[in-house]
Design a protein around this motif. Sequence first.
Motif, PDB file in Angstrom:
ATOM      1  N   THR A  39       0.875  -0.962  -0.123  1.00 12.72           N
ATOM      2  CA  THR A  39       0.029  -0.171  -0.234  1.00 12.72           C
ATOM      3  C   THR A  39       1.156   1.279  -0.160  1.00 12.72           C
ATOM      4  O   THR A  39       0.113   2.078   0.150  1.00 12.72           O
ATOM      5  CB  THR A  39      -1.017  -0.140   1.710  1.00 12.72           C
ATOM      6  OG1 THR A  39       0.138  -0.050   2.298  1.00 12.72           O
ATOM      7  CG2 THR A  39      -1.972  -1.260   0.895  1.00 12.72           C
ATOM      8  N   PHE A  42       0.658   2.609   3.726  1.00 11.70           N
ATOM      9  CA  PHE A  42      -1.159   2.366   3.862  1.00 11.70           C
ATOM     10  C   PHE A  42      -1.189   4.857   3.168  1.00 11.70           C
ATOM     11  O   PHE A  42      -1.441   4.996   3.733  1.00 11.70           O
ATOM     12  CB  PHE A  42      -1.296   2.390   5.177  1.00 11.70           C
ATOM     13  CG  PHE A  42      -1.354   1.171   6.145  1.00 11.70           C
ATOM     14  CD1 PHE A  42      -1.642   0.044   4.568  1.00 11.70           C
ATOM     15  CD2 PHE A  42      -0.127   0.360   6.515  1.00 11.70           C
ATOM     16  CE1 PHE A  42      -1.870  -1.544   5.441  1.00 11.70           C
ATOM     17  CE2 PHE A  42      -0.481  -0.997   6.935  1.00 11.70           C
ATOM     18  CZ  PHE A  42      -0.915  -1.508   6.335  1.00 11.70           C
ATOM     19  N   PRO A  44      -2.645   7.781   2.185  1.00  6.33           N
ATOM     20  CA  PRO A  44      -3.995   8.872   1.896  1.00  6.33           C
ATOM     21  C   PRO A  44      -4.269   8.433   0.588  1.00  6.33           C
ATOM     22  O   PRO A  44      -5.263   8.265   0.421  1.00  6.33           O
ATOM     23  CB  PRO A  44      -3.161   9.634   1.928  1.00  6.33           C
ATOM     24  CG  PRO A  44      -2.967  10.202   3.444  1.00  6.33           C
ATOM     25  CD  PRO A  44      -1.507   9.078   2.708  1.00  6.33           C
ATOM     26  N   ASN A  46      -3.468   5.840  -1.768  1.00 10.34           N
ATOM     27  CA  ASN A  46      -4.327   4.669  -1.893  1.00 10.34           C
ATOM     28  C   ASN A  46      -5.704   4.171  -0.909  1.00 10.34           C
ATOM     29  O   ASN A  46      -5.933   3.404  -1.061  1.00 10.34           O
ATOM     30  CB  ASN A  46      -3.555   3.104  -1.756  1.00 10.34           C
ATOM     31  CG  ASN A  46      -2.521   3.689  -2.811  1.00 10.34           C
ATOM     32  OD1 ASN A  46      -2.454   3.637  -3.820  1.00 10.34           O
ATOM     33  ND2 ASN A  46      -1.332   3.283  -1.909  1.00 10.34           N
ATOM     34  N   LYS A  47      -6.661   5.302  -0.476  1.00  6.84           N
ATOM     35  CA  LYS A  47      -7.185   4.815   0.320  1.00  6.84           C
ATOM     36  C   LYS A  47      -8.610   5.081  -0.743  1.00  6.84           C
ATOM     37  O   LYS A  47      -8.867   6.146  -1.156  1.00  6.84           O
ATOM     38  CB  LYS A  47      -7.613   6.052   1.518  1.00  6.84           C
ATOM     39  CG  LYS A  47      -8.513   5.264   2.321  1.00  6.84           C
ATOM     40  CD  LYS A  47      -8.826   6.192   3.254  1.00  6.84           C
ATOM     41  CE  LYS A  47      -7.768   6.645   4.694  1.00  6.84           C
ATOM     42  NZ  LYS A  47      -7.935   7.718   5.697  1.00  6.84           N
ATOM     43  N   GLU A  50     -13.871   3.781   4.062  1.00 10.19           N
ATOM     44  CA  GLU A  50     -13.398   4.070   5.805  1.00 10.19           C
ATOM     45  C   GLU A  50     -14.326   4.337   6.189  1.00 10.19           C
ATOM     46  O   GLU A  50     -15.489   4.692   5.336  1.00 10.19           O
ATOM     47  CB  GLU A  50     -12.571   6.139   5.836  1.00 10.19           C
ATOM     48  CG  GLU A  50     -12.177   6.812   7.406  1.00 10.19           C
ATOM     49  CD  GLU A  50     -11.379   7.378   7.225  1.00 10.19           C
ATOM     50  OE1 GLU A  50     -10.509   7.360   8.585  1.00 10.19           O
ATOM     51  OE2 GLU A  50     -11.460   7.930   6.771  1.00 10.19           O
ATOM     52  N   SER A  55      -9.837   1.773   8.224  1.00 11.92           N
ATOM     53  CA  SER A  55      -9.758   2.363   5.924  1.00 11.92           C
ATOM     54  C   SER A  55      -9.805   1.106   5.569  1.00 11.92           C
ATOM     55  O   SER A  55      -9.320   0.348   5.786  1.00 11.92           O
ATOM     56  CB  SER A  55      -8.887   3.197   6.069  1.00 11.92           C
ATOM     57  OG  SER A  55      -8.922   4.550   7.446  1.00 11.92           O
ATOM     58  N   PHE A  57      -7.584  -0.311   1.986  1.00 10.45           N
ATOM     59  CA  PHE A  57      -6.783   0.493   0.995  1.00 10.45           C
ATOM     60  C   PHE A  57      -6.892  -0.120  -0.045  1.00 10.45           C
ATOM     61  O   PHE A  57      -6.722  -1.807  -0.193  1.00 10.45           O
ATOM     62  CB  PHE A  57      -5.299   1.113   2.202  1.00 10.45           C
ATOM     63  CG  PHE A  57      -4.953   1.895   2.634  1.00 10.45           C
ATOM     64  CD1 PHE A  57      -4.902   2.978   2.470  1.00 10.45           C
ATOM     65  CD2 PHE A  57      -6.120   1.935   4.324  1.00 10.45           C
ATOM     66  CE1 PHE A  57      -4.678   3.698   3.847  1.00 10.45           C
ATOM     67  CE2 PHE A  57      -5.358   2.159   5.244  1.00 10.45           C
ATOM     68  CZ  PHE A  57      -4.512   3.192   5.022  1.00 10.45           C
ATOM     69  N   LYS A  70      -8.560  -3.865   3.798  1.00 14.55           N
ATOM     70  CA  LYS A  70      -8.804  -3.545   5.392  1.00 14.55           C
ATOM     71  C   LYS A  70      -8.071  -3.009   6.611  1.00 14.55           C
ATOM     72  O   LYS A  70      -8.451  -4.797   6.910  1.00 14.55           O
ATOM     73  CB  LYS A  70     -10.292  -4.291   5.607  1.00 14.55           C
ATOM     74  CG  LYS A  70     -11.125  -3.329   5.964  1.00 14.55           C
ATOM     75  CD  LYS A  70     -12.502  -3.774   6.426  1.00 14.55           C
ATOM     76  CE  LYS A  70     -13.330  -5.071   6.632  1.00 14.55           C
ATOM     77  NZ  LYS A  70     -13.857  -5.147   6.508  1.00 14.55           N
TER      78      LYS A  70
END
Length: 374
Positions: A39, A42, A44, A46-47, A50, A55, A57, A70
Amino acid sequence: MSCFTACLRGKPSISELDQHISEIRDSKLFTYKELKIATDDFSPANKIGEGGFGSVFKGKLRNGTVVAIKVLSAGSSQGVREFLTEITVISGVQHENLVKLYGCCAEGDHRILVYGYLQNLSLAQTLLGRGTSGIQFNWKIRTKICSGIARGLAFLHEEVIPHIVHRDIKASNILLDRDLNPKISDFGLAKIFPASMTHVSTRVAGTMGYLAPEYAVRGRLTRKADIYSFGILLLEIVSGRSNTNKRLPYEEQYLLLRMWKCYEEGDLIQLVDTSMGGEFDVDEACKFLKVGLLCTQEMPKDRPPMTEVVKMLTGEIDLGDNQKISRPGLISELISLRGRKQNISSAESSSSQNTTMSYATPTFTSIDDRSAYR
């Protein structure tokens, strides 16, 4: 007492979680480092979703597989319960209309689920989130989506042993792949039903607007609760609108009530989504709406099993013009809510509406939480 049962009675310890996960044979264990790399730490960027418990991704595994990851909130005991339920219920269960769970990560405090990535996200974000997806939901696509969801539920209810009741069938839990095939997702609230069991009494979980009245009021859970939720979803797909919309005139705010009134007046066709420009089979559209009403009848015994629903939607069972449909089941709190809402401010009304979660992120509503009804 099984480790799984012990885990669900309180906030489970890491050792209890590890023991339970080690007993699940059909779920791959990912390392936190693998998922962090997948990701881009992780990022943002790739989010893709939510919700209340974490969240989601988009990521790419080392073998090139694109996945949805998740990440559950470490401090949420309810999130941990859903994590355990999900990997217990859906690991090893495969069907073309169910989301694929690749595996999980339970390293230290990290609780992460890894699913197959679905390019077109959820019905809530696309069909019901008008103007944001660019997808043209013509009648052929809608019929495919409705039939696919019905097949997935029929598989859970009648083919998987022990049977599975999903408990949270709704637009945001129906994901769409590249070809707009529907996949039922998010099994964090699911219940397993042995073949000999007709119902269970349980704390109510799910989403207002989709909850069957007998389940919402008495906590009596059967497969008929899922069938009711499917009926609401079917009406949403054909009409192209959410089950509750406070921006509409008062008499049109609740889709099921509006649909029943049109049915009694013999004018169901006026609720078919106008964005299709009239390019749909009128008889088939009315049939789908009638199936939705059959699934939401007040008496659970009157709702058809999902295998019959599939046959109705695909034309294997002919509804006919004389098909008897009784009035829909309506939660009494919702009815009284409608009367009270006329005297409160628009700001208060706005704050009381349900929030739609995106991409396989669960919501949890308890009958004990009376604020959900106000």
